[in-house]
Design a protein around this motif. Structure first.
Motif, PDB file in Angstrom:
ATOM      1  N   SER A 142       9.555   2.844 -14.486  1.00 33.33           N
ATOM      2  CA  SER A 142       8.966   1.728 -14.962  1.00 33.33           C
ATOM      3  C   SER A 142      10.024   1.868 -16.800  1.00 33.33           C
ATOM      4  O   SER A 142      10.317   0.654 -17.162  1.00 33.33           O
ATOM      5  CB  SER A 142       7.476   3.186 -15.997  1.00 33.33           C
ATOM      6  N   LEU A 143      11.089   2.701 -16.743  1.00 35.65           N
ATOM      7  CA  LEU A 143      11.891   2.675 -17.634  1.00 35.65           C
ATOM      8  C   LEU A 143      12.393   1.438 -17.307  1.00 35.65           C
ATOM      9  O   LEU A 143      13.021   0.847 -18.304  1.00 35.65           O
ATOM     10  CB  LEU A 143      12.309   3.733 -17.800  1.00 35.65           C
ATOM     11  N   LEU A 144      13.241   0.808 -16.162  1.00 39.71           N
ATOM     12  CA  LEU A 144      13.901   0.254 -15.864  1.00 39.71           C
ATOM     13  C   LEU A 144      13.407  -1.314 -15.987  1.00 39.71           C
ATOM     14  O   LEU A 144      14.209  -1.801 -16.410  1.00 39.71           O
ATOM     15  CB  LEU A 144      14.889   0.779 -14.210  1.00 39.71           C
ATOM     16  N   LEU A 145      12.074  -0.882 -15.296  1.00 41.32           N
ATOM     17  CA  LEU A 145      10.892  -2.615 -16.264  1.00 41.32           C
ATOM     18  C   LEU A 145      11.299  -2.703 -17.021  1.00 41.32           C
ATOM     19  O   LEU A 145      11.525  -4.325 -17.729  1.00 41.32           O
ATOM     20  CB  LEU A 145       9.823  -2.744 -15.296  1.00 41.32           C
ATOM     21  N   ILE A 146      10.828  -1.946 -17.844  1.00 41.96           N
ATOM     22  CA  ILE A 146      11.038  -2.701 -19.336  1.00 41.96           C
ATOM     23  C   ILE A 146      12.052  -2.579 -20.466  1.00 41.96           C
ATOM     24  O   ILE A 146      12.355  -3.699 -21.046  1.00 41.96           O
ATOM     25  CB  ILE A 146       9.990  -1.451 -20.484  1.00 41.96           C
ATOM     26  N   VAL A 147      13.548  -1.906 -19.613  1.00 42.47           N
ATOM     27  CA  VAL A 147      15.024  -2.148 -20.168  1.00 42.47           C
ATOM     28  C   VAL A 147      15.295  -3.173 -19.740  1.00 42.47           C
ATOM     29  O   VAL A 147      16.280  -4.178 -20.692  1.00 42.47           O
ATOM     30  CB  VAL A 147      15.589  -0.695 -19.657  1.00 42.47           C
ATOM     31  N   SER A 175       2.852  -6.134  -7.368  1.00 37.61           N
ATOM     32  CA  SER A 175       2.306  -5.222  -6.175  1.00 37.61           C
ATOM     33  C   SER A 175       2.332  -3.425  -7.822  1.00 37.61           C
ATOM     34  O   SER A 175       0.749  -2.660  -7.303  1.00 37.61           O
ATOM     35  CB  SER A 175       2.694  -4.702  -5.331  1.00 37.61           C
ATOM     36  N   GLY A 176       3.478  -3.382  -7.719  1.00 39.28           N
ATOM     37  CA  GLY A 176       4.315  -2.226  -8.573  1.00 39.28           C
ATOM     38  C   GLY A 176       3.656  -0.905  -7.532  1.00 39.28           C
ATOM     39  O   GLY A 176       3.974   0.748  -8.232  1.00 39.28           O
ATOM     40  N   GLU A 177       3.617  -0.945  -6.462  1.00 40.78           N
ATOM     41  CA  GLU A 177       3.745  -0.178  -5.492  1.00 40.78           C
ATOM     42  C   GLU A 177       5.453  -0.104  -4.504  1.00 40.78           C
ATOM     43  O   GLU A 177       6.031  -0.480  -4.931  1.00 40.78           O
ATOM     44  CB  GLU A 177       3.103  -0.558  -4.723  1.00 40.78           C
ATOM     45  N   VAL A 178       5.485   0.835  -4.463  1.00 40.74           N
ATOM     46  CA  VAL A 178       7.037   1.983  -3.917  1.00 40.74           C
ATOM     47  C   VAL A 178       6.872  -0.045  -2.267  1.00 40.74           C
ATOM     48  O   VAL A 178       8.081  -0.574  -2.714  1.00 40.74           O
ATOM     49  CB  VAL A 178       6.907   2.896  -3.430  1.00 40.74           C
ATOM     50  N   TRP A 179       6.178   0.226  -1.877  1.00 39.91           N
ATOM     51  CA  TRP A 179       6.089  -0.766  -0.466  1.00 39.91           C
ATOM     52  C   TRP A 179       6.678  -2.071  -1.026  1.00 39.91           C
ATOM     53  O   TRP A 179       7.308  -2.795  -0.762  1.00 39.91           O
ATOM     54  CB  TRP A 179       5.061  -0.978   0.135  1.00 39.91           C
ATOM     55  N   GLY A 180       6.082  -2.490  -2.332  1.00 42.59           N
ATOM     56  CA  GLY A 180       6.350  -3.337  -2.607  1.00 42.59           C
ATOM     57  C   GLY A 180       7.681  -4.261  -4.060  1.00 42.59           C
ATOM     58  O   GLY A 180       7.916  -4.653  -2.844  1.00 42.59           O
ATOM     59  N   LEU A 192       3.859  -7.695 -14.852  1.00 39.42           N
ATOM     60  CA  LEU A 192       2.606  -7.256 -14.148  1.00 39.42           C
ATOM     61  C   LEU A 192       3.237  -5.577 -13.538  1.00 39.42           C
ATOM     62  O   LEU A 192       2.174  -4.982 -13.664  1.00 39.42           O
ATOM     63  CB  LEU A 192       2.777  -8.198 -13.408  1.00 39.42           C
ATOM     64  N   ALA A 193       4.540  -5.920 -12.842  1.00 37.82           N
ATOM     65  CA  ALA A 193       4.588  -4.439 -12.311  1.00 37.82           C
ATOM     66  C   ALA A 193       4.831  -3.702 -13.439  1.00 37.82           C
ATOM     67  O   ALA A 193       3.486  -2.567 -13.100  1.00 37.82           O
ATOM     68  CB  ALA A 193       6.112  -4.553 -10.968  1.00 37.82           C
ATOM     69  N   PHE A 194       5.431  -3.712 -14.494  1.00 42.06           N
ATOM     70  CA  PHE A 194       5.920  -2.827 -15.739  1.00 42.06           C
ATOM     71  C   PHE A 194       3.800  -2.222 -16.133  1.00 42.06           C
ATOM     72  O   PHE A 194       3.315  -1.156 -16.448  1.00 42.06           O
ATOM     73  CB  PHE A 194       6.382  -3.202 -16.498  1.00 42.06           C
ATOM     74  N   LEU A 195       3.345  -3.313 -16.245  1.00 43.96           N
ATOM     75  CA  LEU A 195       1.777  -2.892 -16.548  1.00 43.96           C
ATOM     76  C   LEU A 195       1.035  -2.356 -16.234  1.00 43.96           C
ATOM     77  O   LEU A 195       0.130  -1.526 -16.305  1.00 43.96           O
ATOM     78  CB  LEU A 195       0.831  -4.427 -17.144  1.00 43.96           C
ATOM     79  N   ARG A 196       0.898  -2.377 -14.413  1.00 43.18           N
ATOM     80  CA  ARG A 196       0.515  -1.839 -13.232  1.00 43.18           C
ATOM     81  C   ARG A 196       0.603  -0.166 -13.200  1.00 43.18           C
ATOM     82  O   ARG A 196       0.047   0.481 -12.964  1.00 43.18           O
ATOM     83  CB  ARG A 196       0.494  -2.745 -12.039  1.00 43.18           C
ATOM     84  N   GLU A 197       2.495  -0.450 -13.492  1.00 41.46           N
ATOM     85  CA  GLU A 197       2.584   0.754 -13.496  1.00 41.46           C
ATOM     86  C   GLU A 197       3.166   2.022 -13.969  1.00 41.46           C
ATOM     87  O   GLU A 197       2.599   3.304 -14.009  1.00 41.46           O
ATOM     88  CB  GLU A 197       4.711   0.628 -13.260  1.00 41.46           C
ATOM     89  N   THR A 198       2.433   1.380 -15.873  1.00 43.20           N
ATOM     90  CA  THR A 198       2.140   2.350 -16.324  1.00 43.20           C
ATOM     91  C   THR A 198       0.568   2.350 -16.744  1.00 43.20           C
ATOM     92  O   THR A 198       0.083   3.599 -18.029  1.00 43.20           O
ATOM     93  CB  THR A 198       3.368   1.822 -17.691  1.00 43.20           C
TER      94      THR A 198
END
Length: 254
Positions: A228-233, A80-85, A137-143
């Motif tokens: 986002s940093l955590l996701l890509i790392v 979802s790329g959202e906090v709730w998700g 998908l979360a990283f792509l949507r987050e950024t």
């Protein structure tokens, strides 16, 4: 081995009664067979849930299937790329991990061990593939690199889950008879020292979801895209770990 020594090798809580301590000896594994998250967090409470489930008709296999479902839901919430998700994913991951602890404990308590549990455990391990898809998908949507609605994202995620299960079901069936030889070189390295064990924790799924909660909270006070940093790392570290695992495993096969 003395009973007191066996208790020291199990995760305990100050409120444990003698009955609970004996149940831990019967149902839980010693320290060197447990991962950090399960030892310090989940196993401390799981024995109480196991005791309650032992009084019901719930079977260990039913708990194993529940674990698989929770892990599959984890990746879906992540994308979802959202906090709730993210918060729902953290909850689902820990419920899945808790069920993964409960099924073995309940099987030993009810003396209901069987091949189906080993089969489902293997499928559960494969859920790291859909979860990594959810991280991507979360990283792509987050950024903001891709705009994708929930329905097409769900189709992508569903295809990943189906493809993973389609591949792993026959492999897991054949793996059931090979359960005694489950450790590869990297798994053996994890238990070689305390440093390697903590390194495995922070570079694995349990550490990722623990850090995800920390980053969500930190972002409320720090104006920096920490999630986002955590996701890509995490994706980069997972890729590096996979290459190392591939090299060490193939080296052992020569």
């Amino acid at each position: 081995m003395k009973n007191s020594d066996m208790i020291k090798m199990r995760p305990t809580l100050p409120v444990d009664s003698d009955r609970i301590r004996q149940l831990r000896i019967h149902c839980q594994k010693p320290r060197h067979l447990e991962e950090i998250w399960s030892w310090y967090v989940l196993r401390r409470i799981s024995v109480y849930v196991t005791l309650m489930l032992g009084r019901t008709r719930v079977t260990p296999n039913g708990i194993s299937w529940s674990s698989l479902l929770f892990f599959a839901m984890t990746g879906w919430f992540l994308m979802s790329g959202e906090v709730w998700g993210y918060l729902a994913a953290i909850l689902c991951y820990n419920l899945g991990y808790l069920c993964d602890c409960l099924d073995g404990e309940l099987a030993r308590l009810k003396e209901m061990t069987g091949r189906v549990g080993v089969f489902v455990d293997t499928l559960i391990r494969a859920m790291s593939i859909p979860i990594l898809t959810g991280v991507s998908l979360a990283f792509l949507r987050e950024t903001g690199r891709v705009e994708i609605d929930l329905l097409p994202a769900t189709l992508i995620y569903g295809a990943t889950v189906i493809g993973t299960l389609g591949l792993l079901v026959p492999l897991a069936y054949n793996y059931v008879g090979l359960k005694a030889d489950e450790n590869d070189p990297v798994s053996e390295m994890r238990t070689s020292s305390a440093f390697m064990e903590w390194l495995a924790f922070f570079t694995g799924m349990p550490g990722f979801f623990a850090l995800l909660l920390v980053m969500i909270l930190a972002e409320t006070v720090i104006p920096f895209p920490l999630v986002s940093l955590l996701l890509i790392v995490f994706l980069g570290v997972t890729a590096l770990k996979t290459l190392v695992r591939l090299y060490l495993t193939t080296s052992k096969l020569k």
